[in-house]
Design an enzyme around this catalytic site. Structure first.
Site, PDB file in Angstrom:
ATOM      1  N   SER B  46      58.965  28.560  13.665  1.00  0.00           N
ATOM      2  CA  SER B  46      58.743  27.858  12.553  1.00  0.00           C
ATOM      3  C   SER B  46      60.058  27.877  11.453  1.00  0.00           C
ATOM      4  CB  SER B  46      57.641  28.290  11.801  1.00  0.00           C
ATOM      5  OG  SER B  46      57.239  27.211  11.167  1.00  0.00           O
ATOM      6  N   GLU B  47      60.812  26.676  11.511  1.00  0.00           N
ATOM      7  CA  GLU B  47      61.848  26.500  11.046  1.00  0.00           C
ATOM      8  C   GLU B  47      62.179  27.080   9.576  1.00  0.00           C
ATOM      9  OE1 GLU B  47      60.399  23.706  12.415  1.00  0.00           O
ATOM     10  OE2 GLU B  47      60.771  21.921  11.139  1.00  0.00           O
ATOM     11  N   ASN B  48      61.128  27.305   8.703  1.00  0.00           N
ATOM     12  CA  ASN B  48      61.095  27.961   7.451  1.00  0.00           C
ATOM     13  C   ASN B  48      61.492  29.479   7.591  1.00  0.00           C
ATOM     14  OD1 ASN B  48      58.554  28.034   8.478  1.00  0.00           O
ATOM     15  ND2 ASN B  48      57.702  28.978   6.659  1.00  0.00           N
ATOM     16  N   SER B  88      67.411  30.717  10.573  1.00  0.00           N
ATOM     17  CA  SER B  88      66.349  30.083  11.362  1.00  0.00           C
ATOM     18  C   SER B  88      67.326  28.671  11.989  1.00  0.00           C
ATOM     19  CB  SER B  88      65.443  29.427  10.384  1.00  0.00           C
ATOM     20  OG  SER B  88      64.375  28.770  11.144  1.00  0.00           O
TER      21      SER B  88
END
Lengths: 232, 218
Positions: B46-48, B88
């Site tokens: 999840s890119e956060n 990330s």
């Protein structure tokens, strides 16, 4: 605040020196890990004409959204701003300028800014509206665009725990952009849930070493949830 | 019959391999997590800043500091790691993610994708989509084959501002699974009961129809 002890006694002291037209870098992703009390203090100070760099701009009535209410933000640099009706209105009225930046490019601009790198090449955005006006160059057959770094007058950061020296750790995904903006502010202010005695934090587990941090303050946080989603 | 959203997710899930690191976008891509085949273990990014996204939390597990890139509350699975946004996107941009699944408004025969901006409508931002398409080798785009008005979304040239150029090689629509190569769409599979003529009529870009188009089964 003296020597290596970065603690300050009040939010007014935490943001002393913040004036009109400055650039403020703010940590957080959505409403997760936002420096909510420092944002509140910016509102109380009433400074205007700010350029704010943050992945998002809060929601109506919470987070950076509160700085829109008295039109304190002149320009927003962000990757996604879709959660905020007031933002939309000010943008359409021309009261607010926005520079949309891909999320990874935004993160890297801040990282580069803090690390003394003035610009970098990335494939992200090549051939899209983001590339307009930017230098493009080919490396090993792929196309890249030149993206300048970002630094700010103030960085406002939300941490979990810090010691007197300003060594900071973040909690879970509230980390997000916080350690990046912490490196890129001329004055970096960190608010945390708990200030602990030096030696309590494992040196190997520090996310933001104190060298980046100028002021720390302990606050209490609402931690509003944007999309409460439970397992069925 | 056109595929349902769930069937589209099921079809994409067949592309998962054991040990894959996978980034799933918002919407249909998110549903792929429900159809990971038995005996296969994948790690969701999840890119956060979360690698190893788990299920949504129970009331007791609910934690404001634990969210996914869609800003929903989530949990971390066993073996997860959490990191900054720069880390990330280093994973994403650096090509370390094995499979990326995301939605789009339009895809064209040159592998261009438009997914973030409709001129004249309010622009909300690209989030991480431009980084994801620029960084990944293996991307599957999921979208309906045509708009509600019947306009094809598989074009010769994208009409909307791009998210990325020359980066898409696989598209799953509600009617078909197609690959993109050398300026053409290539029809590989059709949805159960959907005839090739319908797919041809709803594909505006150049389309190659090989002799061995497979009918999907569920």
């Amino acid at each position: 605040m003296s020597g290596l002890d970065k603690r300050v006694g009040s939010y007014a002291e935490a943001l002393a020196g913040l004036t009109d037209n400055m650039t403020v870098l703010a940590g957080g992703f959505g409403l997760c890990g936002i420096p909510e009390n420092l944002i509140g203090e910016i509102r109380r100070l009433g400074v205007r004409g700010l350029t704010v760099v943050s992945n998002n701009c809060g929601v109506d009535g919470f987070g950076l959204g509160v700085l829109l209410e008295d039109r304190q933000i002149r320009k927003m640099i962000a990757s996604y701003v879709g959660e905020n009706a007031l933002f939309e209105r000010q943008l359409l009225n021309g009261e607010l300028e926005v520079e949309l930046t891909p999320q990874g490019t935004l993160a890297e601009k801040l990282r580069a800014g803090g690390a003394g790198i003035p610009a970098f090449f990335t494939a992200t955005g090549y051939g899209t509206p983001v590339a307009e006006g930017k230098e493009a160059r080919e490396f090993n057959g792929r196309h890249y665009i030149l993206e300048p770094a970002i630094t700010g007058d103030f960085a406002i950061v939300k941490g979990w725990k810090a010691d007197h020296f300003g060594n900071v750790i973040y909690r879970h995904t509230a980390q997000n952009f916080n350690p990046l903006v912490a490196t890129a502010g001329r004055i970096t202010v960190v608010e945390v849930e708990e200030i602990v005695e030096p030696g309590e934090l494992d040196p190997a587990h520090i996310h933001t070493p104190g060298i980046y941090v100028d002021r720390i303050i302990q606050g209490s946080f609402e931690k509003r949830i944007e999309k409460r989603t439970l397992r069925a | 019959m056109a595929l349902t959203r769930e069937q589209m997710a099921q079809r994409v899930a067949r592309e998962l391999k054991d040990g894959y690191y996978v980034n799933l976008g918002i919407g249909i891509p998110t549903l792929v997590a429900n159809y990971v085949p038995d005996g296969i273990d994948v790690m969701l990014q999840s890119e956060n800043g979360l690698l190893g996204m788990g299920a949504f939390p129970t009331e007791d597990e609910l934690d404001a500091d634990m969210i996914n890139a869609g800003k929903q509350t989530v949990t971390a699975r066993k073996g997860a790691s959490i990191f900054s946004s720069a880390e990330s996107f280093a994973m994403i941009r650096g090509g370390h993610v094995d499979l990326t699944v995301l939605g789009a408004f339009e895809v064209d025969a040159n592998g261009n994708i438009a997914s973030w901006m409709i001129p004249g409508k309010l622009i909300k931002g690209m989030g991480g989509a431009m980084d994801l398409v620029a960084g990944a080798d293996n991307i599957i785009v999921t979208m309906t084959h045509a708009s509600k008005d019947g306009e094809s979304k598989l074009l010769k040239h994208c009409s909307l501002p791009l998210t990325g150029c020359g980066c898409i090689r696989k598209v799953l629509t509600d009617l078909a699974y197609l690959e993109i190569d050398n300026g053409h769409f290539i029809l590989r599979e059709r949805a159960p009961g959907v005839c090739i003529e319908e797919i041809v009529s709803k594909t505006a870009g150049p389309l190659i129809v090989p002799d061995d188009v497979i009918e999907m089964s569920f």
